[in-house]
Design a protein around this motif. Structure first.
Motif, PDB file in Angstrom:
ATOM      1  N   ASP A 568       0.818  -1.218   0.000  1.00 52.39           N
ATOM      2  CA  ASP A 568       0.000   0.000   0.000  1.00 52.39           C
ATOM      3  C   ASP A 568       0.848   1.263   0.000  1.00 52.39           C
ATOM      4  O   ASP A 568       0.545   2.232   0.723  1.00 52.39           O
ATOM      5  CB  ASP A 568      -0.940   0.021   1.214  1.00 52.39           C
ATOM      6  CG  ASP A 568      -2.079  -0.960   1.038  1.00 52.39           C
ATOM      7  OD1 ASP A 568      -2.436  -1.218  -0.135  1.00 52.39           O
ATOM      8  OD2 ASP A 568      -2.575  -1.479   2.047  1.00 52.39           O
ATOM      9  N   GLY A 569       1.887   1.255  -0.781  1.00 52.17           N
ATOM     10  CA  GLY A 569       2.707   2.455  -0.926  1.00 52.17           C
ATOM     11  C   GLY A 569       3.638   2.742   0.234  1.00 52.17           C
ATOM     12  O   GLY A 569       4.229   3.821   0.303  1.00 52.17           O
ATOM     13  N   ARG A 570       3.753   1.811   1.169  1.00 47.41           N
ATOM     14  CA  ARG A 570       4.668   2.023   2.300  1.00 47.41           C
ATOM     15  C   ARG A 570       5.696   0.901   2.333  1.00 47.41           C
ATOM     16  O   ARG A 570       5.388  -0.234   1.972  1.00 47.41           O
ATOM     17  CB  ARG A 570       3.908   1.976   3.633  1.00 47.41           C
ATOM     18  CG  ARG A 570       2.955   3.107   3.782  1.00 47.41           C
ATOM     19  CD  ARG A 570       2.133   2.971   5.057  1.00 47.41           C
ATOM     20  NE  ARG A 570       1.209   4.083   5.137  1.00 47.41           N
ATOM     21  CZ  ARG A 570       1.533   5.299   5.527  1.00 47.41           C
ATOM     22  NH1 ARG A 570       2.755   5.554   5.946  1.00 47.41           N
ATOM     23  NH2 ARG A 570       0.646   6.273   5.539  1.00 47.41           N
ATOM     24  N   VAL A 571       6.894   1.232   2.823  1.00 45.67           N
ATOM     25  CA  VAL A 571       7.916   0.201   2.990  1.00 45.67           C
ATOM     26  C   VAL A 571       7.629  -0.506   4.310  1.00 45.67           C
ATOM     27  O   VAL A 571       7.615   0.122   5.368  1.00 45.67           O
ATOM     28  CB  VAL A 571       9.320   0.827   3.025  1.00 45.67           C
ATOM     29  CG1 VAL A 571      10.379  -0.241   3.292  1.00 45.67           C
ATOM     30  CG2 VAL A 571       9.610   1.544   1.720  1.00 45.67           C
ATOM     31  N   THR A 572       7.339  -1.805   4.228  1.00 45.96           N
ATOM     32  CA  THR A 572       7.009  -2.504   5.472  1.00 45.96           C
ATOM     33  C   THR A 572       8.154  -3.392   5.968  1.00 45.96           C
ATOM     34  O   THR A 572       8.190  -3.764   7.135  1.00 45.96           O
ATOM     35  CB  THR A 572       5.735  -3.364   5.305  1.00 45.96           C
ATOM     36  OG1 THR A 572       5.893  -4.168   4.139  1.00 45.96           O
ATOM     37  CG2 THR A 572       4.504  -2.498   5.168  1.00 45.96           C
ATOM     38  N   GLU A 573       9.056  -3.756   5.072  1.00 49.65           N
ATOM     39  CA  GLU A 573      10.200  -4.573   5.496  1.00 49.65           C
ATOM     40  C   GLU A 573      11.360  -4.299   4.574  1.00 49.65           C
ATOM     41  O   GLU A 573      11.140  -4.021   3.387  1.00 49.65           O
ATOM     42  CB  GLU A 573       9.867  -6.067   5.328  1.00 49.65           C
ATOM     43  CG  GLU A 573       9.299  -6.732   6.535  1.00 49.65           C
ATOM     44  CD  GLU A 573       8.992  -8.201   6.232  1.00 49.65           C
ATOM     45  OE1 GLU A 573       9.471  -8.742   5.216  1.00 49.65           O
ATOM     46  OE2 GLU A 573       8.279  -8.806   7.022  1.00 49.65           O
ATOM     47  N   GLN A 574      12.572  -4.395   5.067  1.00 46.91           N
ATOM     48  CA  GLN A 574      13.705  -4.418   4.150  1.00 46.91           C
ATOM     49  C   GLN A 574      14.882  -5.139   4.777  1.00 46.91           C
ATOM     50  O   GLN A 574      15.029  -5.175   5.997  1.00 46.91           O
ATOM     51  CB  GLN A 574      14.092  -3.024   3.668  1.00 46.91           C
ATOM     52  CG  GLN A 574      14.278  -1.972   4.730  1.00 46.91           C
ATOM     53  CD  GLN A 574      14.649  -0.643   4.080  1.00 46.91           C
ATOM     54  OE1 GLN A 574      15.592  -0.614   3.298  1.00 46.91           O
ATOM     55  NE2 GLN A 574      13.935   0.413   4.402  1.00 46.91           N
ATOM     56  N   GLY A 575      15.674  -5.769   3.938  1.00 45.42           N
ATOM     57  CA  GLY A 575      16.820  -6.525   4.429  1.00 45.42           C
ATOM     58  C   GLY A 575      17.276  -7.509   3.375  1.00 45.42           C
ATOM     59  O   GLY A 575      16.801  -7.471   2.237  1.00 45.42           O
ATOM     60  N   ARG A 576      18.195  -8.433   3.773  1.00 42.09           N
ATOM     61  CA  ARG A 576      18.667  -9.440   2.820  1.00 42.09           C
ATOM     62  C   ARG A 576      17.715 -10.628   2.862  1.00 42.09           C
ATOM     63  O   ARG A 576      16.955 -10.819   3.816  1.00 42.09           O
ATOM     64  CB  ARG A 576      20.090  -9.880   3.191  1.00 42.09           C
ATOM     65  CG  ARG A 576      21.104  -8.764   3.054  1.00 42.09           C
ATOM     66  CD  ARG A 576      22.497  -9.319   3.237  1.00 42.09           C
ATOM     67  NE  ARG A 576      22.862 -10.142   2.101  1.00 42.09           N
ATOM     68  CZ  ARG A 576      23.555  -9.694   1.043  1.00 42.09           C
ATOM     69  NH1 ARG A 576      23.971  -8.453   1.014  1.00 42.09           N
ATOM     70  NH2 ARG A 576      23.857 -10.490   0.052  1.00 42.09           N
ATOM     71  N   HIS A 577      17.793 -11.430   1.801  1.00 43.48           N
ATOM     72  CA  HIS A 577      16.885 -12.559   1.654  1.00 43.48           C
ATOM     73  C   HIS A 577      16.856 -13.444   2.912  1.00 43.48           C
ATOM     74  O   HIS A 577      15.788 -13.685   3.483  1.00 43.48           O
ATOM     75  CB  HIS A 577      17.321 -13.367   0.422  1.00 43.48           C
ATOM     76  CG  HIS A 577      16.582 -14.650   0.228  1.00 43.48           C
ATOM     77  ND1 HIS A 577      15.324 -14.718  -0.317  1.00 43.48           N
ATOM     78  CD2 HIS A 577      16.939 -15.932   0.526  1.00 43.48           C
ATOM     79  CE1 HIS A 577      14.931 -15.969  -0.357  1.00 43.48           C
ATOM     80  NE2 HIS A 577      15.889 -16.735   0.140  1.00 43.48           N
ATOM     81  N   ASP A 578      18.045 -13.878   3.343  1.00 44.79           N
ATOM     82  CA  ASP A 578      18.090 -14.810   4.471  1.00 44.79           C
ATOM     83  C   ASP A 578      17.546 -14.177   5.743  1.00 44.79           C
ATOM     84  O   ASP A 578      16.809 -14.809   6.504  1.00 44.79           O
ATOM     85  CB  ASP A 578      19.531 -15.292   4.696  1.00 44.79           C
ATOM     86  CG  ASP A 578      19.986 -16.146   3.521  1.00 44.79           C
ATOM     87  OD1 ASP A 578      19.086 -16.670   2.816  1.00 44.79           O
ATOM     88  OD2 ASP A 578      21.206 -16.252   3.285  1.00 44.79           O
ATOM     89  N   ASP A 579      17.915 -12.904   5.966  1.00 41.79           N
ATOM     90  CA  ASP A 579      17.446 -12.222   7.179  1.00 41.79           C
ATOM     91  C   ASP A 579      15.932 -12.074   7.162  1.00 41.79           C
ATOM     92  O   ASP A 579      15.258 -12.266   8.179  1.00 41.79           O
ATOM     93  CB  ASP A 579      18.089 -10.829   7.285  1.00 41.79           C
ATOM     94  CG  ASP A 579      19.611 -10.958   7.341  1.00 41.79           C
ATOM     95  OD1 ASP A 579      20.080 -12.050   7.725  1.00 41.79           O
ATOM     96  OD2 ASP A 579      20.310  -9.989   6.981  1.00 41.79           O
ATOM     97  N   LEU A 580      15.387 -11.725   5.974  1.00 38.47           N
ATOM     98  CA  LEU A 580      13.937 -11.527   5.895  1.00 38.47           C
ATOM     99  C   LEU A 580      13.207 -12.851   6.086  1.00 38.47           C
ATOM    100  O   LEU A 580      12.156 -12.916   6.719  1.00 38.47           O
ATOM    101  CB  LEU A 580      13.561 -10.912   4.545  1.00 38.47           C
ATOM    102  CG  LEU A 580      13.962  -9.445   4.377  1.00 38.47           C
ATOM    103  CD1 LEU A 580      13.663  -8.973   2.957  1.00 38.47           C
ATOM    104  CD2 LEU A 580      13.230  -8.559   5.370  1.00 38.47           C
ATOM    105  N   LEU A 581      13.806 -13.937   5.523  1.00 37.36           N
ATOM    106  CA  LEU A 581      13.184 -15.255   5.722  1.00 37.36           C
ATOM    107  C   LEU A 581      13.173 -15.604   7.201  1.00 37.36           C
ATOM    108  O   LEU A 581      12.163 -16.048   7.752  1.00 37.36           O
ATOM    109  CB  LEU A 581      13.956 -16.326   4.957  1.00 37.36           C
ATOM    110  CG  LEU A 581      13.609 -16.548   3.487  1.00 37.36           C
ATOM    111  CD1 LEU A 581      14.228 -17.862   3.003  1.00 37.36           C
ATOM    112  CD2 LEU A 581      12.099 -16.588   3.278  1.00 37.36           C
TER     113      LEU A 581
END
Ligand code: ADP
Length: 628
Positions: A568-581
């Motif tokens: 919805d137009g907002r950044v809700t998460e960010q990081g590297r693949h493994d960290d986000l998993l």
């Protein structure tokens, strides 16, 4: 407009009644304003055409006078006829010269106007925000630059002079006929009056009918587009008939409306055309003239001008309908051209700033297309030089919009986007595009050689440089297999597949060598072989650059330096693949959904072929609570 069927009978187009009419107080109507630079020459052409039309009547008058002299009781004095013959020849010559000069002048004026308008349009279109052009597509530009400018040509070079002729000649004819015999002259006015009456009857309600006509044509166009774009999908599910049902319904609806309209105006419009037809008028005047002559109300010689000139009094009514339509089409064209010329250009900075380095930073960025609903809100993001940032999220979450802010397709509504410390709005356009390149989902190749397509961003690049980039983009082998290799004309001699076109556009971006690159769905819809090649090409592209990738297949961006999840137009998460998993949030759910959704998953990497696929769909499923 051109492809529309024409309306029945004499009813003129009424759909652009407002178009090109009076401008708002103080501003001239668009048509007058556009014609301003050539107004003097057009006015002169109109004057010459009026002289030509009037002079064209004189030989007929002279012939009538000669007939009068020849049939007079006393033997005609041959010498006395010569001045009339000379007058006929001279005025015929004047008509010819003035008519030709008027046509030539109007065409020259129109030619200059077309050139000036096309130049103005091209200059202005070049300064419009790219977003405006991608939103409206290329049809608006093509319509203005080609069709609308041609409509103005028809109006200024042809219709204008026609109208002058059909309005001036009958006036002189009537004046002359009234001097010969006012009673029979009255009879020659009858078809004109009857024609005006019948034409206005036939046109009664034309405005409403034209509105319906426009709507019906619009329905056919919409159904045709749907038909063309949906036929493959319908057919592939064995429902080919379904694809054209709506189209057929729309055309049948149009045919019913049109034949109803034609039927309702058929009698009056046919009667109108008949009463002004030269043959009918001639018949009327012959019959009435015979009565006048046999009753000794006039001589046979006096009847001659009526037979020669009478039919020309009412004849212009027959061409009124098409001429009004051309005038309205010209007015509507002028409105569209003016609108495009008035579209705000991308503002150039008052105090230009040059970026230092290529760090991109978005701070508190919000954006709205319509000025009300925010498509992006409060986005903070940093793109570090030499890194790959991937945007993921459900479709409609604003990924493409966010990416389009970097090459300034649109300007932010709030917040700032800076490149190397300078606000994008302060960087001169040429400097910005030297630094920010983009490879869009919808690859556009020029109708030019493969080599020129690759060299688009750097026309001075050598063949070796182009070839090196084509190799890196994994398209060199395909190019050398083409009939003329790098000299092959794209679009005429050969049509490249979607994946090949993408690799070509990657080669183009490699050669342009912009340090910041935006890639929109560069791998979507490609076949597995092509996708592997594209992946290689992208790796080449990523080396040492700041890359922002909109990825629909999460598999392709696992190694990204940073993955940014938009919702919805907002950044809700960010990081590297493994960290986000490991975090087990949105991205992990997207990953899981996509991993299990693929029908042809191989060695643990989700892999889907059909479109629409990937994160968008999976994320939509999650939203609707249907994720597996
Ligand atoms: P995504 O790339 O994530 O699918 P988009 O950036 O294309 O999302 O779209 C975000 C929102 O903005 C959607 O609601 C979409 O309908 C709207 N939108 C996209 N382009 C335009 C446009 N040119 N004019 C108006 N609204 C638009």
């Amino acid at each position: 407009m051109k492809s529309q069927p024409s309306e029945p009978g004499p009813a003129p187009a009424a759909q652009d009644t407002e178009a090109g009419g009076a401008g708002t107080a103080g501003t001239p109507p668009p048509l007058r304003a556009l014609a301003e630079p050539v107004r003097g020459r057009l006015a002169l052409a109109v004057g010459l055409q009026a002289v030509a039309a009037l002079a064209g009547v004189v030989p007929f008058i002279a012939v009538s006078r000669i007939a009068g002299r020849l049939t007079a009781g006393s033997p005609a004095d041959g010498e006395a006829l010569w001045p009339l013959v000379a007058l006929a020849c001279a005025s015929g010559f004047v008509a010819l010269v003035c008519g030709t000069a008027a046509g030539a002048l109007a065409h020259l004026a129109d030619n200059d106007l077309q050139l000036a308008l096309r130049r103005r349009l091209a200059r202005h279109i070049g300064r419009l925000p790219l977003g405006r052009l991608t939103d409206r597509g290329t049809s608006e530009v093509k319509q203005a630059v080609q069709d609308d400018v041609s409509a103005l040509h028809t109006l200024f070079a042809h219709t204008l002079l026609d109208v002058v002729s059909v309005l001036t000649a009958p006036v002189l004819i009537l004046v002359y006929l009234f001097t010969v015999d006012w009673r029979l002259a009255l009879f020659s006015v009858v078809p004109l009056l009857l024609g005006v009456f019948l034409f206005s009857r036939a046109m009664a309600g034309a405005a409403a009918q034209m509105a319906e006509f426009g709507a019906a044509v619009g329905r056919i166009s919409a159904a045709a587009v749907e038909f063309a774009s949906g036929i493959a999908v319908f057919k592939s599910f064995g429902r080919g008939r379904k694809a054209h049902e709506r189209f057929v319904r729309a055309t049948e609806g149009f045919a019913d409306f049109f034949s109803g309209w034609v039927r309702s105006t058929l009698v009056t419009s046919t009667a109108a055309i008949l009463v002004v037809a030269p043959a009918v008028v001639l018949l009327l005047l012959t019959v009435m003239g015979a009565v006048f002559v046999t009753q000794d109300w006039m001589t046979g010689a006096e009847l001659v001008p009526f037979l020669l000139l009478g039919p020309a009094v009412a004849a212009p009514m027959g061409v009124v309908g098409p001429r009004i339509q051309q005038i309205r089409a010209g007015q509507a064209a002028a409105v569209r051209i003016t609108e495009l010329l008035d579209a705000p250009a991308l503002p150039e900075p008052a105090t230009p700033a040059l970026p230092v380095g290529h760090h991109i930073s978005l701070r508190g960025v919000s954006f709205s297309y319509d000025g009300h609903t925010d498509v992006l809100s409060g986005v903070d993001l940093d793109l570090v030089p030499g890194t790959v940032t991937a945007l993921v999220g459900p479709s409609g979450s604003g990924k493409s919009t966010l990416a389009s802010l970097l090459p300034r397709f649109h300007d932010v509504t709030a917040g700032t986007v800076t490149l190397g410390g300078a606000d994008l709005r302060d960087i001169p356009a040429t400097e910005l595009y030297r630094r920010v390149g983009f490879v869009l989902q919808d690859v556009r190749l020029l109708r030019a050689s493969v080599a020129d397509n690759i060299r688009l961003g750097r026309p001075d690049a050598t063949d070796e440089e182009g070839e090196r980039c084509a190799r890196a983009a994994r398209i060199h082998d395909r190019i050398t297999a083409l009939p003329d290799g790098y000299a092959t004309e794209v679009g005429t001699a050969v049509t490249l597949s979607g994946g090949e076109a993408q690799r070509l556009s990657i080669a183009r971006a490699l050669l342009a060598d912009a340090p910041v690159l935006v890639l929109d769905e560069a791998t979507a819809y490609a076949d597995p072989h092509s996708e592997a090649l594209i992946q290689d090409a992208l790796s080449a592209l990523a080396a040492g650059r700041t890359l922002l990738v909109i990825a629909h297949r999460l598999s392709t961006i696992r190694s990204a330096d940073r993955i940014v999840v938009l919702e919805d137009g907002r950044v809700t998460e960010q990081g590297r693949h493994d960290d986000l998993l490991a975090a087990g949030g949105r991205y992990a759910a997207l990953w899981e959904a996509q991993r299990t959704a693929g029908p042809d998953e191989t060695d643990g990497v989700p892999h889907q072929r059909s479109a629409p696929v990937g994160a968008d769909r999976a994320a939509d499923d999650i939203r609707e609570g249907s994720a597996r």
